[in-house]
Write a protein that holds these residues in place. Structure first.
Motif, PDB file in Angstrom:
ATOM      1  N   GLN A  45      -2.337  -7.283  -2.116  1.00  0.00           N
ATOM      2  CA  GLN A  45      -1.446  -7.978  -1.194  1.00  0.00           C
ATOM      3  C   GLN A  45      -2.217  -8.644  -0.063  1.00  0.00           C
ATOM      4  O   GLN A  45      -1.695  -9.537   0.607  1.00  0.00           O
ATOM      5  CB  GLN A  45      -0.416  -6.992  -0.615  1.00  0.00           C
ATOM      6  N   ASP A  94      -4.223  -0.498  -7.364  1.00  0.00           N
ATOM      7  CA  ASP A  94      -3.471  -0.272  -6.118  1.00  0.00           C
ATOM      8  C   ASP A  94      -2.699   1.048  -6.179  1.00  0.00           C
ATOM      9  O   ASP A  94      -1.933   1.285  -7.109  1.00  0.00           O
ATOM     10  CB  ASP A  94      -2.439  -1.392  -5.899  1.00  0.00           C
ATOM     11  N   ASN A  95      -2.894   1.897  -5.181  1.00  0.00           N
ATOM     12  CA  ASN A  95      -2.084   3.119  -5.007  1.00  0.00           C
ATOM     13  C   ASN A  95      -1.988   3.950  -6.282  1.00  0.00           C
ATOM     14  O   ASN A  95      -0.920   4.451  -6.635  1.00  0.00           O
ATOM     15  CB  ASN A  95      -0.671   2.747  -4.524  1.00  0.00           C
ATOM     16  N   SER A 120      -5.921  -3.436  -1.486  1.00  0.00           N
ATOM     17  CA  SER A 120      -4.654  -3.908  -2.040  1.00  0.00           C
ATOM     18  C   SER A 120      -4.684  -5.403  -2.318  1.00  0.00           C
ATOM     19  O   SER A 120      -5.153  -6.198  -1.502  1.00  0.00           O
ATOM     20  CB  SER A 120      -3.509  -3.591  -1.079  1.00  0.00           C
TER      21      SER A 120
END
Length: 342
Positions: A41, A14-15, A39
């Motif tokens: 999430q 992620d990121n 993601s």
């Protein structure tokens, strides 16, 4: 440049390494279609990643500064996608960022990098995003030459010319694949009956799916607790198993089983031999308990069982714990033939 554009799924955290991912997009703009892990999430992140890996032609993993968000399963989406790609035998490129000796990377990331580098992967290292384009020039064309796939997209201008030839080629490939499967099964039975003979050259060259000879053995590492004179000692030891022992252990578990069920079956097999094994170096031991195959060896074993067509997925969900496996028809016949010979 190849006249086909392939589907490449990018496995990433992620990121993390956003400039690297941008460089991938630029490099593959005219060469391939890219999908990325999303993601964690998002509730459907794992399902999306799994579906992309199922359909992709190649997988490319970027390991940078982050392990990614840890899910309820205890691993990140990057880790989960990597395991899926290995289980599905997808041709895989791995880009790993060089970390300075004093870098403060997480323990999970370090352990993941160690596991990836110990396995049979095509790995390339980089220091910054500026190196990605020149690195991929070598890496991409090397992997498509080593792992040729017949899928991919052809431009519309070429499609009319290529369609008839492609259809003919596909039918020919299907006939050859069916004939190869028949020859492979015959050869497997021959090897079982005459294990002392060497496999034929055509069989040795099949690196995608290698049948297992039941009489062959392999080594795993396991941990256990040994009891001697009222004292408990944690031990970690190697153990040699045969593929026939594994097949018999698999036949004793339910018709469908999870990865945990597979682990439990192997642990029971180890436990049946562990006391005699430990006593070789610790003769005073009177009991051995809590036998556990190492997680790395279990992952390798599961991939080998998939590759050899012994087990297959029946259902899977968004988490590893929801995957259900079963013995294939081929493995059941192999067990039946082994039992009749005994």
């Amino acid at each position: 440049m190849p006249n086909r554009r392939y589907h490449i799924h990018v496995i990433c955290a992620d990121n993390d390494q956003l400039l690297v991912l941008d460089n991938l997009a630029i490099f593959f703009q005219a060469r391939a279609f890219l999908t990325y892990d999303v993601s964690s999430q998002l509730s459907k992140a794992s399902l999306y990643g799994r579906q992309c890996i199922d359909s992709c032609d190649y997988a490319l993993m970027v390991i940078g500064d982050s392990y990614g968000t840890v899910q309820k399963t205890g691993v990140s989406q990057m880790h989960l996608s990597y395991l899926n790609a290995k289980a599905k035998l997808k041709p895989l490129l791995v880009l790993i960022k060089n970390q300075p000796p004093d870098s403060a990377i997480s323990r999970q990331l370090q352990e993941f990098i160690n596991a990836v580098t110990k396995q049979d992967n095509r790995i390339y290292y980089y220091d910054s995003a500026d190196e990605i384009e020149s690195l991929l020039v070598q890496a991409y064309y090397t992997i498509i030459a080593a792992h040729k796939v017949t899928s991919g997209w052809i431009k519309a201008s070429d499609e009319v010319i290529e369609f008839s030839k492609q259809a003919t080629t596909q039918k020919t490939a299907e006939r050859l694949s069916a004939k190869k499967a028949i020859n492979r099964n015959s050869l497997i039975q021959h090897n079982l009956a005459y294990p002392h003979e060497q496999p034929k050259a055509s069989f040795a060259e099949d690196s995608v799916s290698k049948p297992i000879v039941l009489t062959e053995s392999f080594e795993i590492s396991y941990s256990a607790q040994a009891y001697a004179g009222g004292n408990l000692t944690d031990v970690t030891r190697p153990m040699t198993l045969t593929w026939q022992e594994v097949l018999i252990a698999l036949s004793k578990i339910p018709s469908t089983f999870s990865s945990y069920g597979l682990q439990t079956a192997i642990n029971r097999l180890i436990a049946s031999k562990a006391e005699a094994d430990v006593k070789q170096d610790m003769p005073d031991v009177h009991a051995v308990a809590r036998c556990q195959i190492s997680q790395d060896d279990l992952n390798v074993l599961q991939r080998q069982l998939v590759s050899a067509n012994w087990i297959q997925l029946t259902t899977y969900g968004t988490r590893v714990s929801q995957e259900l496996w079963k013995l294939t028809f081929y493995a059941k016949n192999l067990l039946k033939n082994t039992s009749s010979q005994s």
